[in-house]
Scaffold this motif. Structure first.
Motif, mmCIF file in Angstrom:
data_model
loop_
_atom_site.group_PDB
_atom_site.id
_atom_site.type_symbol
_atom_site.label_atom_id
_atom_site.label_comp_id
_atom_site.label_asym_id
_atom_site.label_seq_id
_atom_site.Cartn_x
_atom_site.Cartn_y
_atom_site.Cartn_z
ATOM 1 N N ASP A 1 0.860 -1.176 0.000
ATOM 2 C CA ASP A 1 0.000 0.000 0.000
ATOM 3 C C ASP A 1 0.900 1.231 0.000
ATOM 4 O OD1 ASP A 1 -1.680 2.139 0.646
ATOM 5 O OD2 ASP A 1 -2.876 0.962 2.059
ATOM 6 N N PRO A 2 0.772 2.121 -0.998
ATOM 7 C CA PRO A 2 1.661 3.300 -1.065
ATOM 8 C C PRO A 2 1.649 4.151 0.196
ATOM 9 C CG PRO A 2 0.439 3.050 -3.116
ATOM 10 C CD PRO A 2 -0.135 2.049 -2.159
ATOM 11 N N PHE A 3 0.551 4.150 0.937
ATOM 12 C CA PHE A 3 0.500 4.926 2.169
ATOM 13 C C PHE A 3 1.571 4.463 3.146
ATOM 14 C CE2 PHE A 3 -1.153 5.523 6.525
ATOM 15 C CZ PHE A 3 -1.327 6.896 6.524
ATOM 16 N N PHE A 4 1.748 3.142 3.269
ATOM 17 C CA PHE A 4 2.673 2.606 4.258
ATOM 18 C C PHE A 4 4.123 2.605 3.780
ATOM 19 C CE2 PHE A 4 -1.476 0.844 5.333
ATOM 20 C CZ PHE A 4 -1.539 1.198 6.664
ATOM 21 N N SER A 5 4.342 2.744 2.494
ATOM 22 C CA SER A 5 5.708 2.814 1.989
ATOM 23 C C SER A 5 6.150 4.251 1.699
ATOM 24 C CB SER A 5 5.840 1.968 0.717
ATOM 25 O OG SER A 5 4.928 2.403 -0.284
ATOM 26 N N TYR A 6 5.306 5.216 2.053
ATOM 27 C CA TYR A 6 5.600 6.623 1.794
ATOM 28 C C TYR A 6 6.817 7.101 2.593
ATOM 29 C CZ TYR A 6 4.802 11.707 1.614
ATOM 30 O OH TYR A 6 4.938 13.072 1.440
ATOM 31 N N ASP A 7 7.602 7.939 1.987
ATOM 32 C CA ASP A 7 8.690 8.631 2.692
ATOM 33 C C ASP A 7 9.210 9.726 1.786
ATOM 34 O OD1 ASP A 7 10.401 9.307 4.692
ATOM 35 O OD2 ASP A 7 11.589 7.483 4.653
ATOM 36 N N ARG A 8 9.964 10.612 2.356
ATOM 37 C CA ARG A 8 10.695 11.618 1.583
ATOM 38 C C ARG A 8 11.934 11.989 2.377
ATOM 39 N NH1 ARG A 8 9.266 16.605 3.758
ATOM 40 N NH2 ARG A 8 7.285 16.637 4.920
ATOM 41 N N PRO A 9 12.947 12.481 1.729
ATOM 42 C CA PRO A 9 14.226 12.699 2.431
ATOM 43 C C PRO A 9 14.173 13.864 3.410
ATOM 44 C CG PRO A 9 14.348 13.483 0.162
ATOM 45 C CD PRO A 9 13.049 12.750 0.274
ATOM 46 N N ALA A 10 15.048 13.796 4.404
ATOM 47 C CA ALA A 10 15.204 14.904 5.350
ATOM 48 C C ALA A 10 15.722 16.129 4.627
ATOM 49 C CB ALA A 10 16.154 14.498 6.466
ATOM 50 N N TRP B 1 0.580 13.350 8.193
ATOM 51 C CA TRP B 1 0.839 14.762 8.479
ATOM 52 C C TRP B 1 0.992 15.563 7.197
ATOM 53 C CZ3 TRP B 1 -1.251 14.855 12.660
ATOM 54 C CH2 TRP B 1 -0.868 14.138 13.785
ATOM 55 N N ASP B 2 1.653 15.007 6.191
ATOM 56 C CA ASP B 2 1.801 15.735 4.923
ATOM 57 C C ASP B 2 0.437 16.013 4.295
ATOM 58 O OD1 ASP B 2 4.524 15.868 5.146
ATOM 59 O OD2 ASP B 2 4.972 14.528 3.466
ATOM 60 N N ARG B 3 -0.488 15.071 4.446
ATOM 61 C CA ARG B 3 -1.817 15.255 3.864
ATOM 62 C C ARG B 3 -2.623 16.308 4.622
ATOM 63 N NH1 ARG B 3 -4.971 12.189 0.180
ATOM 64 N NH2 ARG B 3 -7.025 13.191 0.044
ATOM 65 N N TRP B 4 -2.672 16.192 5.950
ATOM 66 C CA TRP B 4 -3.606 17.011 6.717
ATOM 67 C C TRP B 4 -2.999 18.284 7.301
ATOM 68 C CZ3 TRP B 4 -8.209 15.708 5.443
ATOM 69 C CH2 TRP B 4 -8.528 14.370 5.182
#
Length: 503
Positions: free
Chosen positions: A29-38, A287-290
């Motif tokens: 599920d893309p929601f659970f594999s989401y990330d972005r770099p610091a 958090w990124d969404r809301w």
């Protein structure tokens, strides 16, 4: 006292460890594999946040080391005075563009005043903290809150107080009702919680004992009493081996439009380091969404993401996604308790089986209990919901306790506890009042166990035990005497919620 010791005191891990299947579907599920770099370094400062009554909360603010405004996360608001460790955990979000506020609740750490966990005062403080954070020059005005256990309870209670700038929350192993979930289980005081009380808030040993019935004291500490006000987006993280799993399911079922539920193979604690950990990326996506307003961020594929568990490593199908809970297509199956210790769809002739109440567990005397067991199942059975016991019983005393324990019994006789539930007979019409129990009269008692998502493998049996005691989950406070259980036709029944996916 360290945060780790507090969690150990709260932990309700079962005495027999349960094996789980390797994780799979959640990571797809893309929601659970989401990330972005610091993208930022972290700078920290200690602040004193003013409250409406002139008091102050001691907080560590962890902010991105850059100019501009950032959304804010209240991170694990507790009374455990563990600001350093919590700040280290919150740094992940700070490096990705959030300010994190880690604070001591009133009466703990460097925050002056009187500690009264989850009281109206503590909730007002949480409200004031959120609103203060929202209007600071480095804040966008969007505030979220997350936390585990005490912090999860605080997070949910903050939401039902509706501070205008609270945009979303992530409670982990949080309450629906402090009375029902923790202190009085089925109206019976939980012996297990007293260690936490002594370590954290000793005065509650007196105050909680003064309120054995559900009154305004407990309504003040309840999410359930204000479910209509739980209207922000909620990502609930629950553990199928945790004491608060019933609360998390209750909150979801009460507010399915704005609550999402993730239930994993976890004991009490953050999923990090436990099997099938979903990772921090899911929280960041939320958090990124809301808070950050990134509309391209994925949401969970289903309103409920659940990891099916089992008592054997060879069984269980791992992560599954559902639109609701129990899953669509789940059905209720009724089993009757029989005179010969049977548990089946065939009730048999009416009969009575009795047991003597155990009044001294400290003496090492085993509970006197009645056991009822199915024949081995020919194929796997998945329990997906709660197990409800409709007990018919008579008591020789003027009150009594009923404890129902459900177990998975392997062919070699070893047993794993799946779930349990309790009820004081005098609370059969609710916890707001105690009603008399007449000696010898048969009463109908409905006992709902904690929900589960559990695969019972083929060849295994389901066993239900009925007694007056389940120490230390509940106090051994039932009055001395005898309990007569009505079994067979017209007697006690067990209702299972079962679900099997057709492939």
């Amino acid at each position: 006292m360290t945060y780790g010791r507090i969690l150990a005191a709260l932990s309700t891990a079962l005495t027999v460890p349960l094996a789980v299947h390797a994780p799979a579907a959640a990571q797809a599920d893309p929601f659970f594999s989401y990330d972005r770099p610091a993208a930022y370094e972290v700078r920290t400062e200690r602040v004193q946040v003013p409250m409406r009554d002139g008091s102050r909360l001691a907080c560590d603010l962890h902010r991105p080391d850059a100019g501009g405004r950032f959304p804010v996360i209240v991170y694990d608001y507790t009374a455990y005075d563990d600001l350093v460790n919590l700040g280290e955990a919150a740094a992940y979000y700070v490096t990705r563009g959030y300010t994190a506020a880690v604070c001591n609740a009133r009466g703990s750490g460097d925050s002056p005043g009187h500690l009264d966990p989850f009281s109206g005062q503590e909730q007002r403080d949480n409200y004031d903290l959120i609103e203060w954070l929202a209007v600071q020059p480095w804040s966008t005005g969007k505030v979220g809150q997350m936390g585990l256990s005490y912090g999860g309870h605080s997070t949910l209670l903050a939401a039902v107080n509706k501070p205008p700038h609270l945009a979303a929350i992530i409670p982990v192993n949080g309450i629906s009702d402090w009375y029902e979930n923790t202190i009085y289980r089925g109206g019976i005081y939980s012996a297990r919680i007293r260690g936490w009380q002594r370590e954290t808030a000793p005065e509650t040993l007196t105050t909680y004992a003064r309120h054995p019935l559900y009154d305004d004291f407990w309504r003040e500490r309840s999410v359930k009493a204000r479910w209509k006000d739980l209207d922000v987006p909620v990502l609930q993280i629950a553990g199928w081996f945790d004491r608060y799993r019933a609360a998390m399911v209750e909150n979801f079922r009460a507010r399915p439009r704005n609550v999402w539920l993730v239930a994993g193979p976890w004991e009490h604690g953050w999923p990090a380091g436990q099997p099938a950990d979903i990772g921090r990326g899911a929280y960041l996506a939320w958090w990124d969404r809301w808070l950050a307003g990134r509309r391209d961020v994925p949401m969970p594929a289903g309103k409920v993401t659940s990891h099916e568990i089992s008592g054997t490593a060879a069984s269980g199908t791992g992560w599954q996604s559902f639109t609701t809970w129990p899953p669509r297509g789940a059905r209720r199956e009724r089993l009757s308790l029989g005179d010969g210790g049977t548990l089946s769809t065939r009730p048999g002739a009416p009969a009575t089986r009795g047991f003597t109440v155990n009044t001294d567990p400290a003496a090492g005397t085993p509970d006197e209990r009645l056991a009822f067991q199915t024949e081995p199942y020919a194929s796997d059975v998945v329990l997906a919901g709660d197990v409800t016991a409709k007990v018919r019983a008579a008591f020789s005393a003027t009150d009594g306790n009923i404890a129902v324990v459900v177990e998975d019994v392997a062919p070699d006789g070893t047993a794993v506890r799946i779930t349990q539930g309790w009820l004081k007979a005098g609370h059969r019409f609710g916890h707001h009042r105690a009603v008399p129990v007449r000696s010898g009269k048969t009463y109908d008692l409905e006992i709902r166990t904690w929900p589960t998502h559990y695969r019972l493998p083929a060849g295994h049996s389901l066993r239900v035990t009925v007694s007056s005691d389940d120490y230390p989950e509940i106090d051994s406070d039932a009055p001395e005497g005898r309990v007569d259980l009505r079994v067979g036709r017209g007697g006690t029944t067990i209702e299972l919620t079962t679900w099997n996916r057709r492939t």
